[in-house]
Write an enzyme that holds these catalytic residues in place. Sequence first.
Site, PDB file in Angstrom:
ATOM      1  N   GLY A 238      33.379  24.969  61.117  1.00  0.00           N
ATOM      2  CA  GLY A 238      32.507  26.378  60.812  1.00  0.00           C
ATOM      3  C   GLY A 238      32.627  27.243  62.051  1.00  0.00           C
ATOM      4  O   GLY A 238      32.734  28.535  61.933  1.00  0.00           O
ATOM      5  N   GLU A 272      33.063  18.561  62.376  1.00  0.00           N
ATOM      6  CA  GLU A 272      34.358  18.827  61.412  1.00  0.00           C
ATOM      7  C   GLU A 272      35.138  19.899  61.689  1.00  0.00           C
ATOM      8  O   GLU A 272      35.163  20.911  60.600  1.00  0.00           O
ATOM      9  CB  GLU A 272      33.812  18.501  60.015  1.00  0.00           C
ATOM     10  CG  GLU A 272      32.965  17.502  59.612  1.00  0.00           C
ATOM     11  CD  GLU A 272      32.395  17.493  58.619  1.00  0.00           C
ATOM     12  OE1 GLU A 272      32.332  18.392  57.799  1.00  0.00           O
ATOM     13  OE2 GLU A 272      31.643  16.358  57.807  1.00  0.00           O
ATOM     14  N   ARG A 275      39.466  25.204  61.510  1.00  0.00           N
ATOM     15  CA  ARG A 275      40.010  26.495  61.999  1.00  0.00           C
ATOM     16  C   ARG A 275      40.136  26.752  63.297  1.00  0.00           C
ATOM     17  O   ARG A 275      41.126  27.095  64.037  1.00  0.00           O
ATOM     18  CB  ARG A 275      39.075  27.644  61.221  1.00  0.00           C
ATOM     19  CG  ARG A 275      39.642  28.830  61.741  1.00  0.00           C
ATOM     20  CD  ARG A 275      38.597  30.182  61.294  1.00  0.00           C
ATOM     21  NE  ARG A 275      37.761  29.985  60.118  1.00  0.00           N
ATOM     22  CZ  ARG A 275      38.144  30.400  58.915  1.00  0.00           C
ATOM     23  NH1 ARG A 275      39.293  31.256  58.647  1.00  0.00           N
ATOM     24  NH2 ARG A 275      37.421  30.131  57.921  1.00  0.00           N
ATOM     25  N   ARG A 311      44.802  34.699  52.768  1.00  0.00           N
ATOM     26  CA  ARG A 311      43.561  35.155  53.296  1.00  0.00           C
ATOM     27  C   ARG A 311      43.348  36.487  53.314  1.00  0.00           C
ATOM     28  O   ARG A 311      42.374  36.895  52.756  1.00  0.00           O
ATOM     29  CB  ARG A 311      43.337  34.544  54.860  1.00  0.00           C
ATOM     30  CG  ARG A 311      43.568  33.053  55.062  1.00  0.00           C
ATOM     31  CD  ARG A 311      42.966  32.358  56.122  1.00  0.00           C
ATOM     32  NE  ARG A 311      41.855  32.583  56.328  1.00  0.00           N
ATOM     33  CZ  ARG A 311      41.019  33.551  57.055  1.00  0.00           C
ATOM     34  NH1 ARG A 311      41.835  34.522  57.726  1.00  0.00           N
ATOM     35  NH2 ARG A 311      39.944  33.621  57.258  1.00  0.00           N
ATOM     36  N   CYS A 341      54.031  41.019  42.983  1.00  0.00           N
ATOM     37  CA  CYS A 341      53.468  42.001  42.161  1.00  0.00           C
ATOM     38  C   CYS A 341      52.098  42.304  42.047  1.00  0.00           C
ATOM     39  O   CYS A 341      51.447  41.969  40.914  1.00  0.00           O
ATOM     40  CB  CYS A 341      54.479  41.835  40.755  1.00  0.00           C
ATOM     41  SG  CYS A 341      56.169  42.075  41.009  1.00  0.00           S
ATOM     42  N   TYR A 370      44.291  27.495  57.124  1.00  0.00           N
ATOM     43  CA  TYR A 370      44.381  28.000  55.887  1.00  0.00           C
ATOM     44  C   TYR A 370      45.449  29.071  55.633  1.00  0.00           C
ATOM     45  O   TYR A 370      45.057  30.005  54.888  1.00  0.00           O
ATOM     46  CB  TYR A 370      42.989  28.831  55.721  1.00  0.00           C
ATOM     47  CG  TYR A 370      41.760  27.723  56.101  1.00  0.00           C
ATOM     48  CD1 TYR A 370      41.395  26.726  55.184  1.00  0.00           C
ATOM     49  CD2 TYR A 370      40.976  27.862  57.120  1.00  0.00           C
ATOM     50  CE1 TYR A 370      40.560  25.786  55.154  1.00  0.00           C
ATOM     51  CE2 TYR A 370      39.839  27.162  57.603  1.00  0.00           C
ATOM     52  CZ  TYR A 370      39.544  26.097  56.575  1.00  0.00           C
ATOM     53  OH  TYR A 370      38.677  25.090  56.964  1.00  0.00           O
TER      54      TYR A 370
HETATM   55  N1  LLP Z   1      33.793  20.465  56.829  1.00  0.00           N
HETATM   56  C1  LLP Z   1      33.350  21.184  55.533  1.00  0.00           C
HETATM   57  C2  LLP Z   1      32.375  20.080  54.716  1.00  0.00           C
HETATM   58  C3  LLP Z   1      33.939  22.192  55.050  1.00  0.00           C
HETATM   59  O1  LLP Z   1      33.856  22.595  53.771  1.00  0.00           O
HETATM   60  C4  LLP Z   1      34.790  22.882  55.839  1.00  0.00           C
HETATM   61  C5  LLP Z   1      35.471  24.277  55.095  1.00  0.00           C
HETATM   62  C6  LLP Z   1      35.059  22.251  57.166  1.00  0.00           C
HETATM   63  C7  LLP Z   1      34.550  21.349  57.682  1.00  0.00           C
HETATM   64  C8  LLP Z   1      35.858  23.280  58.072  1.00  0.00           C
HETATM   65  O2  LLP Z   1      35.429  24.329  58.364  1.00  0.00           O
HETATM   66  P1  LLP Z   1      36.260  25.255  59.600  1.00  0.00           P
HETATM   67  O3  LLP Z   1      35.856  24.655  60.876  1.00  0.00           O
HETATM   68  O4  LLP Z   1      37.522  25.316  59.400  1.00  0.00           O
HETATM   69  O5  LLP Z   1      35.490  26.623  59.476  1.00  0.00           O
HETATM   70  N2  LLP Z   1      39.847  29.099  53.033  1.00  0.00           N
HETATM   71  C9  LLP Z   1      38.794  29.549  53.911  1.00  0.00           C
HETATM   72  C10 LLP Z   1      37.957  28.864  54.631  1.00  0.00           C
HETATM   73  C11 LLP Z   1      37.288  27.640  53.651  1.00  0.00           C
HETATM   74  C12 LLP Z   1      36.478  26.601  54.425  1.00  0.00           C
HETATM   75  C13 LLP Z   1      35.953  25.703  53.472  1.00  0.00           C
HETATM   76  N3  LLP Z   1      35.371  24.465  54.213  1.00  0.00           N
HETATM   77  C14 LLP Z   1      39.581  30.806  55.042  1.00  0.00           C
HETATM   78  O6  LLP Z   1      40.601  30.721  54.878  1.00  0.00           O
HETATM   79  O7  LLP Z   1      38.901  31.567  55.611  1.00  0.00           O
END
Ligand code: LLP
Length: 417
Positions: A238, A272, A275, A311, A341, A370
């Site tokens: 996150g 985890e 991004r 996005r 379109c 993403y």
């Molecule tokens: N762990 C779990 C359980 C998750 O659901 C996610 C992301 C992560 C880790 C990784 O999160 P990060 O570090 O990448 O923020 N498509 C969206 C983002 C969706 C994230 C879903 N879960 C976007 O393009 O912003």
Amino acid sequence: MNAFAYRNGSLHAEDVDLATLADDVGTPFYCYSTSALTHNFARFRDALPKGALIAYAVKANGNLAVLNTLAQAGAGADVVSGGELKKALAAGIPASRIVFSGVGKTRAEMKAALEAGIHQFNVEGEPELEALNDVAASLNTHAPVAIRVNPDVSPDTHAKISTGGAETKFGVPWKRARDVYALAAKLPAIEIAGIATHIGSQISDLAAFETAFTRLIELAKDLRGQGHAVSRIDFGGGLGVDYSGDAPPDVQAYAHIVSRLTQGLEAQLIFEPGRAIAADAGVLVSRVLYVKQGESRNFLVLDAGMNDLLRPALYDAHHEIVAVADAGSARAVYDIVGPVCETADLFARNCDMPLLKSGDLVAILKTGAYGAAMASAYNMRAIAPEVLVKGAQWAIVRPRINEDELVGYDRLSPWQS
Ligand code: LLP
């Protein structure tokens, strides 16, 4: 570090000129930098307490070559499907470093993960716990489990990517966590290993993490007091990325919070991030098809669209767009759109850019996370290829899935042929 920089007036990925790459590969294409990936991973590894498991969130960018790059740097994986599990294993990430998250794991996926011998399942509710118990029992084994709890923290991020509030489909509500652990303790093929959370994505407010992690650790201690073997704490992912040129969320400061809160706590720490590792390690390179005059606006129509990079359309996300050739001083203001379109196929409004013409190249920045992962063939458009760069070397690590191949997936029904 910036792996994407101008040299002799042309944007490079490490030592590779993106303009040359565009001629060789064709546009649009994603381009990833090995050094940016490994640098971003090392930032987490070096800042977090020693021995932490950094389970890269495969969903951010699951390209095999990207995963292999991270595997070699020591990453584990956070997977959310049997497909991601297969990819992670194929990329050389050991099963013992794989965490399986997700709110809808099927029994077949559970079986595959148990047979592979993954590190842990992050379980999101009682029915899933019971199903996992059945599957593990049928295989004569035990499933190592962390229960994903919802700390009831709503970080300041886009509503579509916030997951930590009290009533979401994710995890178990804070107040019911103890009951779920009591159930887990009764299920013979479930082995309680830890506790997990994930409060959302693109979070830059470190206070939200601090609140959530404080609660999580208190709960872990409380559960230990009740006799549960909570020896692993999974903080989820996150941590946000600086898309708009504001101060970037700081990995060091994030790690500092974790170190402070976990001091003296004997536990394996799991993270985890997705991004924060992949986003700025990738760009989407696209060619200008047309420069079109509206009533009061200039439109740059690109050959990349919302099917390639969703996005902006889905989350109103901002991605900086730059000209690959850093040419001349003449400038213009453009609305930058794709060919799909839909009015939503808009990457950016009122962009002050160098003056561009049809055939020129642009790069959409920080699209390593993403981006390709969420691409589709909407409008029957080819799926863009992915290129990995390392120094002066480059390789196509996913070829373009072209229109003929896409057409070939369809079939007529027996009464039509
Ligand atoms: N762990 C779990 C359980 C998750 O659901 C996610 C992301 C992560 C880790 C990784 O999160 P990060 O570090 O990448 O923020 N498509 C969206 C983002 C969706 C994230 C879903 N879960 C976007 O393009 O912003």
